[in-house]
Scaffold this active site. Structure first.
Site, mmCIF file in Angstrom:
data_model
loop_
_atom_site.group_PDB
_atom_site.id
_atom_site.type_symbol
_atom_site.label_atom_id
_atom_site.label_comp_id
_atom_site.label_asym_id
_atom_site.label_seq_id
_atom_site.Cartn_x
_atom_site.Cartn_y
_atom_site.Cartn_z
ATOM 1 N N ARG A 1 -21.849 -2.004 2.335
ATOM 2 C CA ARG A 1 -21.181 -3.298 2.822
ATOM 3 C C ARG A 1 -21.405 -3.961 3.807
ATOM 4 O O ARG A 1 -21.712 -3.420 5.122
ATOM 5 C CB ARG A 1 -19.415 -2.977 2.668
ATOM 6 C CG ARG A 1 -18.890 -4.728 2.862
ATOM 7 C CD ARG A 1 -17.638 -4.516 2.628
ATOM 8 N NE ARG A 1 -16.792 -3.410 3.203
ATOM 9 C CZ ARG A 1 -15.495 -2.993 2.893
ATOM 10 N NH1 ARG A 1 -14.838 -3.970 2.239
ATOM 11 N NH2 ARG A 1 -14.800 -2.130 3.667
ATOM 12 N N ARG B 1 0.761 -1.175 -0.075
ATOM 13 C CA ARG B 1 0.097 -0.030 -0.094
ATOM 14 C C ARG B 1 0.881 1.241 0.232
ATOM 15 O O ARG B 1 0.273 2.446 0.050
ATOM 16 C CB ARG B 1 -0.823 0.122 1.198
ATOM 17 C CG ARG B 1 -2.423 -0.110 1.011
ATOM 18 C CD ARG B 1 -2.839 -0.148 2.498
ATOM 19 N NE ARG B 1 -4.328 0.007 2.510
ATOM 20 C CZ ARG B 1 -5.093 -0.687 2.478
ATOM 21 N NH1 ARG B 1 -5.075 -2.135 2.410
ATOM 22 N NH2 ARG B 1 -6.347 -0.306 2.605
HETATM 23 P P1 AP5 Z 1 -8.532 -3.443 4.338
HETATM 24 O O1 AP5 Z 1 -9.264 -4.264 5.168
HETATM 25 O O2 AP5 Z 1 -7.360 -3.827 3.301
HETATM 26 O O3 AP5 Z 1 -9.536 -2.300 3.425
HETATM 27 P P2 AP5 Z 1 -9.495 -1.487 2.261
HETATM 28 O O4 AP5 Z 1 -8.339 -1.612 1.446
HETATM 29 O O5 AP5 Z 1 -9.989 -0.087 2.562
HETATM 30 O O6 AP5 Z 1 -10.364 -2.143 1.282
HETATM 31 P P3 AP5 Z 1 -11.813 -2.799 1.792
HETATM 32 O O7 AP5 Z 1 -11.741 -4.219 2.362
HETATM 33 O O8 AP5 Z 1 -12.648 -1.820 2.283
HETATM 34 O O9 AP5 Z 1 -12.355 -2.781 -0.171
HETATM 35 P P4 AP5 Z 1 -12.265 -4.102 -0.992
HETATM 36 O O10 AP5 Z 1 -11.707 -3.286 -2.221
HETATM 37 O O11 AP5 Z 1 -11.597 -5.339 -0.587
HETATM 38 O O12 AP5 Z 1 -13.892 -4.216 -1.660
HETATM 39 P P5 AP5 Z 1 -14.728 -5.623 -1.189
HETATM 40 O O13 AP5 Z 1 -14.438 -6.638 -2.098
HETATM 41 O O14 AP5 Z 1 -15.078 -5.722 0.210
HETATM 42 O O15 AP5 Z 1 -7.708 -2.256 5.334
HETATM 43 C C1 AP5 Z 1 -8.390 -1.869 6.499
HETATM 44 C C2 AP5 Z 1 -7.424 -0.907 7.396
HETATM 45 O O16 AP5 Z 1 -6.277 -1.717 7.727
HETATM 46 C C3 AP5 Z 1 -6.373 0.157 6.391
HETATM 47 O O17 AP5 Z 1 -7.564 1.535 6.505
HETATM 48 C C4 AP5 Z 1 -5.368 0.200 7.201
HETATM 49 O O18 AP5 Z 1 -5.568 1.117 8.381
HETATM 50 C C5 AP5 Z 1 -5.070 -1.041 7.633
HETATM 51 N N1 AP5 Z 1 -4.079 -1.850 6.669
HETATM 52 C C6 AP5 Z 1 -4.553 -2.719 5.717
HETATM 53 N N2 AP5 Z 1 -3.522 -3.283 4.900
HETATM 54 C C7 AP5 Z 1 -2.301 -2.324 5.025
HETATM 55 C C8 AP5 Z 1 -1.264 -2.121 4.722
HETATM 56 N N3 AP5 Z 1 -0.637 -2.692 3.636
HETATM 57 N N4 AP5 Z 1 -0.364 -1.049 5.151
HETATM 58 C C9 AP5 Z 1 -0.947 -0.119 6.176
HETATM 59 N N5 AP5 Z 1 -2.137 -0.587 6.844
HETATM 60 C C10 AP5 Z 1 -2.806 -1.385 6.201
HETATM 61 O O19 AP5 Z 1 -16.296 -4.697 -1.835
HETATM 62 C C11 AP5 Z 1 -16.622 -3.568 -0.998
HETATM 63 C C12 AP5 Z 1 -18.299 -3.697 -1.336
HETATM 64 O O20 AP5 Z 1 -18.598 -3.254 -2.734
HETATM 65 C C13 AP5 Z 1 -18.842 -4.958 -0.951
HETATM 66 O O21 AP5 Z 1 -20.198 -4.898 -0.267
HETATM 67 C C14 AP5 Z 1 -19.145 -5.651 -2.224
HETATM 68 O O22 AP5 Z 1 -20.184 -6.545 -2.144
HETATM 69 C C15 AP5 Z 1 -19.394 -4.550 -3.224
HETATM 70 N N6 AP5 Z 1 -18.602 -4.760 -4.460
HETATM 71 C C16 AP5 Z 1 -17.589 -5.366 -4.777
HETATM 72 N N7 AP5 Z 1 -17.495 -5.405 -6.234
HETATM 73 C C17 AP5 Z 1 -18.580 -5.069 -6.688
HETATM 74 C C18 AP5 Z 1 -19.285 -4.682 -8.153
HETATM 75 N N8 AP5 Z 1 -18.369 -5.214 -9.242
HETATM 76 N N9 AP5 Z 1 -20.064 -4.125 -8.285
HETATM 77 C C19 AP5 Z 1 -20.912 -3.630 -7.174
HETATM 78 N N10 AP5 Z 1 -20.624 -4.126 -5.820
HETATM 79 C C20 AP5 Z 1 -19.471 -4.359 -5.575
#
Ligand code: AP5
Length: 226
Positions: A139, A100
């Site tokens: 979500r 990241r």
């Molecule tokens: P993390 O858990 O990694 O969260 P994020 O990157 O913010 O990503 P999300 O899990 O929110 O989203 P996603 O892209 O996986 O989407 P999803 O498939 O769920 O990180 C959380 C925290 O941890 C960070 O803020 C940080 O503090 C820390 N952290 C983690 N890694 C780190 C690192 N490497 N370095 C430093 N800190 C770190 O989909 C989202 C929603 O959309 C769902 O409801 C889904 O059903 C829907 N959806 C998905 N695709 C579609 C589509 N094509 N059409 C319609 N709806 C859809």
């Protein structure tokens, strides 16, 4: 006797799913795992698990995650190194939410080179800001099996209940509007430079994440096969 290998397991190599919060990294990682039977390594999930178990790492990360900021590089890289050393990662793995920052990407390149692994293929999922907001606020996740739903786009059959195991679905605390804004800001300032970093080395594949889930999956599979 060696453990039986899942017949779907192929030498996929390392795959990185890059994209802003809510782009669908977790959703697409699950599709890759279903196809190739390789481990899904989500740094967010590992941090949340540490937090739930009250480990030292979980305690250090908790306040940072609640503010929507990034956990320090050293902590996250050590955590990923521990996971990558496990034997099930040998045929390949999917990294979701890591790297990241440019520092994390440089660390990973050095780690993979040192472990004689192929360089990672990077799939970048692009989605615009308003769509991300809708996805994150809608979500819901099953705390038992980890299945991801969305009240707008992918609702469960019975409202608030997991289709698979009947558990009560929950919203992530960092999916509140006050925390979504700093998370998206952290992506823009600290993670977006990785697009340039991986483009330079010819490893980046872009997919349109605004399409329905199955269509995004088809693009991701095509990118992996290419
Ligand atoms: P993390 O858990 O990694 O969260 P994020 O990157 O913010 O990503 P999300 O899990 O929110 O989203 P996603 O892209 O996986 O989407 P999803 O498939 O769920 O990180 C959380 C925290 O941890 C960070 O803020 C940080 O503090 C820390 N952290 C983690 N890694 C780190 C690192 N490497 N370095 C430093 N800190 C770190 O989909 C989202 C929603 O959309 C769902 O409801 C889904 O059903 C829907 N959806 C998905 N695709 C579609 C589509 N094509 N059409 C319609 N709806 C859809």
């Amino acid at each position: 006797m060696p453990a039986a290998v899942d017949p779907r397991t192929r030498n996929l190599g390392p795959v990185i799913l890059l994209g802003p919060p809510g782009a669908g990294k977790g959703t697409q990682a699950k599709a890759i795992v279903a196809r190739f039977a390789v481990p899904h390594i989500s740094t967010g999930d590992i941090l949340r698990d540490n937090r739930a178990r009250g480990t030292e790492l979980g305690k250090r990360a908790a306040a940072i995650m609640d503010r929507g900021e990034l956990v320090p590089d050293e902590l996250v890289c050590d955590m990923v190194a521990d996971r990558l050393r496990q034997a099930d990662c040998a045929p390949g793995f999917v990294l979701d939410g890591f790297p990241r920052t440019v520092k994390q990407a440089e660390w990973l390149d050095a780690y993979l080179a040192g472990s004689k692994c192929a360089p990672a293929v990077v799939v970048c999922i692009k989605v615009d800001y308003n769509e991300l907001l809708r996805r994150l606020t809608g979500r819901r996740t099953c705390p038992a099996c980890g299945r991801i739903y969305n009240v707008h786009f992918q609702p469960p059959r019975v409202s608030g209940v997991c289709d698979v195991d009947g558990s009560k679905l929950v919203a992530r605390p960092d999916d509140s509007e006050e925390v979504i804004a700093p998370r998206l800001k952290a992506y823009e300032t600290q993670t977006l430079p990785l697009v340039e970093y991986y483009t330079r080395s010819g490893r980046l594949r872009q997919v349109d994440g605004a399409a329905p889930v199955e269509q995004v999956t088809a693009q991701v599979m095509k990118a992996l096969e290419a």
